[in-house]
Write a protein that holds these residues in place. Structure first.
Motif, PDB file in Angstrom:
ATOM      1  N   ILE A   1      23.176  57.210 -41.817  1.00 52.10           N
ATOM      2  CA  ILE A   1      21.807  56.915 -41.377  1.00 52.10           C
ATOM      3  C   ILE A   1      20.900  58.101 -41.669  1.00 52.10           C
ATOM      4  O   ILE A   1      19.783  57.939 -42.180  1.00 52.10           O
ATOM      5  N   ILE A   2      21.380  59.295 -41.367  1.00 51.36           N
ATOM      6  CA  ILE A   2      20.594  60.501 -41.641  1.00 51.36           C
ATOM      7  C   ILE A   2      20.304  60.607 -43.139  1.00 51.36           C
ATOM      8  O   ILE A   2      19.175  60.899 -43.555  1.00 51.36           O
ATOM      9  N   SER A   3      21.302  60.325 -43.959  1.00 52.64           N
ATOM     10  CA  SER A   3      21.134  60.407 -45.420  1.00 52.64           C
ATOM     11  C   SER A   3      20.136  59.371 -45.921  1.00 52.64           C
ATOM     12  O   SER A   3      19.317  59.657 -46.808  1.00 52.64           O
ATOM     13  N   ALA A   4      20.190  58.154 -45.363  1.00 52.26           N
ATOM     14  CA  ALA A   4      19.266  57.095 -45.783  1.00 52.26           C
ATOM     15  C   ALA A   4      17.826  57.463 -45.439  1.00 52.26           C
ATOM     16  O   ALA A   4      16.899  57.244 -46.233  1.00 52.26           O
ATOM     17  N   ILE A   5      17.632  58.037 -44.256  1.00 54.07           N
ATOM     18  CA  ILE A   5      16.286  58.454 -43.846  1.00 54.07           C
ATOM     19  C   ILE A   5      15.804  59.614 -44.707  1.00 54.07           C
ATOM     20  O   ILE A   5      14.648  59.648 -45.145  1.00 54.07           O
ATOM     21  N   ARG A   6      16.711  60.563 -44.962  1.00 57.91           N
ATOM     22  CA  ARG A   6      16.343  61.717 -45.791  1.00 57.91           C
ATOM     23  C   ARG A   6      15.948  61.269 -47.209  1.00 57.91           C
ATOM     24  O   ARG A   6      14.953  61.746 -47.770  1.00 57.91           O
ATOM     25  N   LYS A   7      16.712  60.342 -47.770  1.00 62.24           N
ATOM     26  CA  LYS A   7      16.426  59.851 -49.123  1.00 62.24           C
ATOM     27  C   LYS A   7      15.057  59.185 -49.176  1.00 62.24           C
ATOM     28  O   LYS A   7      14.276  59.403 -50.110  1.00 62.24           O
ATOM     29  N   TYR A   8      14.754  58.377 -48.156  1.00 59.28           N
ATOM     30  CA  TYR A   8      13.451  57.709 -48.123  1.00 59.28           C
ATOM     31  C   TYR A   8      12.335  58.735 -47.929  1.00 59.28           C
ATOM     32  O   TYR A   8      11.271  58.649 -48.555  1.00 59.28           O
ATOM     33  N   ALA A   9      12.586  59.728 -47.076  1.00 55.08           N
ATOM     34  CA  ALA A   9      11.564  60.742 -46.798  1.00 55.08           C
ATOM     35  C   ALA A   9      11.193  61.507 -48.060  1.00 55.08           C
ATOM     36  O   ALA A   9      10.039  61.910 -48.246  1.00 55.08           O
ATOM     37  N   GLU A  10      12.171  61.703 -48.932  1.00 53.23           N
ATOM     38  CA  GLU A  10      11.927  62.475 -50.148  1.00 53.23           C
ATOM     39  C   GLU A  10      11.000  61.762 -51.130  1.00 53.23           C
ATOM     40  O   GLU A  10      10.475  62.390 -52.055  1.00 53.23           O
ATOM     41  N   LEU A  11      10.765  60.466 -50.917  1.00 52.11           N
ATOM     42  CA  LEU A  11       9.785  59.764 -51.751  1.00 52.11           C
ATOM     43  C   LEU A  11       8.390  60.353 -51.569  1.00 52.11           C
ATOM     44  O   LEU A  11       7.576  60.370 -52.490  1.00 52.11           O
TER      45      LEU A  11
END
Length: 397
Positions: free
Chosen positions: A45-55
């Motif tokens: 979950i943390i990785s999914a949020i981080r990946k989206y945040a990097e957009l």
């Protein structure tokens, strides 16, 4: 990832920690009140949020029903609850209470009566009264260290108050009771006889402690499922309440349409936050998250077992036999004091809890506190010691 890790949540805009300072007026207090955990969410979950945040772009989110999210949810419910739901029978809200408020406004009229089992989750009262409906309380029966339905009173109150809707909390907050299939059938039979719509708040349904089993009421009573709306979320399960997303299920297409129509003109639109859908997809599809959940339940059961033994061996307080959630429901009626005095003493002892008024109870119902034990064992031990000190100091007065 160890659940024993102590995470400093101060100065992070946390309602639980930073908000507690304004509520309790004590900057050194250990907050064990609001229902979120001091435990990190699973890494996927943390990785999914981080990946989206990097957009770097956080614009409006597509309606969930136009994505793969309904199918993801349906597969999770089948896997976790053996419940077959059709993706098209799902609706969405920014939170379970917002969804329940939506159903109340869409499916009942002002001054209609809505029945709730007491002790009750305080936001049920708010949702009912802010919608200008009438709250009817049906007190659960307390036996030994558990709670049961008062069937005779439930039916008589439905009849006497011309009840149109019932809110079921499954599992029950604050007592932690997990309702059995027979209890759910009996509840539905009474509602069916009197044409009462059932709203089932199942937000804690993934947090069933080892040895117990949760059953969705609509799956137990499919013949009445078109009068049942079940509300769920990943927020409590994976500690992501701040993402503001929940979903609900009913086989009644008319109810779905009415709720969606009402949502268009409400202050609580169906749009999730930018990070909610990537987080849900990771939570429900990545097997690491389900393994994390299994470890969490063992950890929570260990915390509950320890605090029960500690409190009951050092005070006359009685800890309810909770079967779910991470919320201990504790009877401190032996103190024979006011709720105000209890809160004042525990505040001075450095622990923040919730008590009677938050759950629709008055002085005649005894004196109870709800305590959140979803934290590291080190913080839990500090908090419980402060609780014991406060209770014993008050008992000596």
């Amino acid at each position: 990832m160890s659940f024993d890790q102590i995470i400093n949540r101060k100065n992070t805009y946390s309602m639980k920690w930073d908000g507690a300072q304004s509520i309790y007026q004590n900057s050194n207090l250990i907050p064990m009140w609001i229902a979120d955990m001091d435990l990190k969410a699973p890494e996927p979950i943390i990785s999914a949020i981080r990946k989206y945040a990097e957009l770097g772009i956080y614009g409006y989110v597509e309606y969930p029903e136009l994505t793969d999210i309904p199918q993801v949810i349906a597969e999770w419910l089948k896997k976790r609850n053996n419940w077959n739901v059709k993706p098209e029978n799902l609706g969405y809200s920014s939170g379970v209470i917002n969804g329940i408020s939506l159903a109340i406004r869409a499916l009942t009229q002002e001054n209609d009566s809505i029945i709730v089992q007491s002790p009750l989750y305080g936001h049920f009262r708010s949702a009912i009264e802010h919608s200008k409906r009438v709250l009817v309380k049906n007190d659960l029966i307390r036996e030994e260290k558990s709670y049961f339905f008062n069937w005779d009173k439930l039916e008589s109150q439905i009849v006497a108050n011309h009840v149109k809707m019932a809110i079921l909390c499954n599992p029950h907050n604050p007592t932690g009771r997990v309702w059995s299939p027979d209890e759910l059938r009996h509840f539905v039979n009474i509602c069916q006889q009197h044409q009462v719509i059932i709203l089932s708040d199942d937000i804690h349904s993934d947090l069933i402690l080892p040895g117990y089993q949760y059953y969705p009421v609509a799956s137990i009573c499919p013949e009445y499922s078109n009068q049942i709306i079940t509300f769920k979320s990943l927020s409590k399960t994976f500690n992501v309440a701040g993402l503001q997303f929940s979903y609900y299920h009913t086989t009644n297409n008319t109810y779905l349409k009415k709720m969606k129509s009402t949502a268009q003109y409400s202050s609580n639109p169906e749009w999730p936050t930018s990070f909610a859908l990537p987080a849900l997809k990771a939570a429900y599809e990545n097997p690491i998250c389900e393994k994390w959940l299994q470890r969490l339940l063992v950890y929570l059961a260990s915390n509950l077992q320890w605090l029960t033994k500690e409190i009951e061996s050092k005070t006359p307080a009685i800890v309810t036999n909770s079967q779910s959630t991470y919320l201990a429901w504790i009877d401190v009626s032996y103190l024979h004091c006011s709720e105000k005095d209890l809160l004042h003493e525990l505040n001075n002892s450095g622990i923040g809890i919730q008590s009677n008024k938050d759950f629709g109870l008055n002085n005649n119902d005894g004196l109870f506190i709800r305590l959140n034990y979803a934290t590291s064992k080190a913080v839990l031990k500090q908090g419980i010691q402060r609780l014991i000190n406060g209770l014993n100091h008050l008992h000596k007065k």
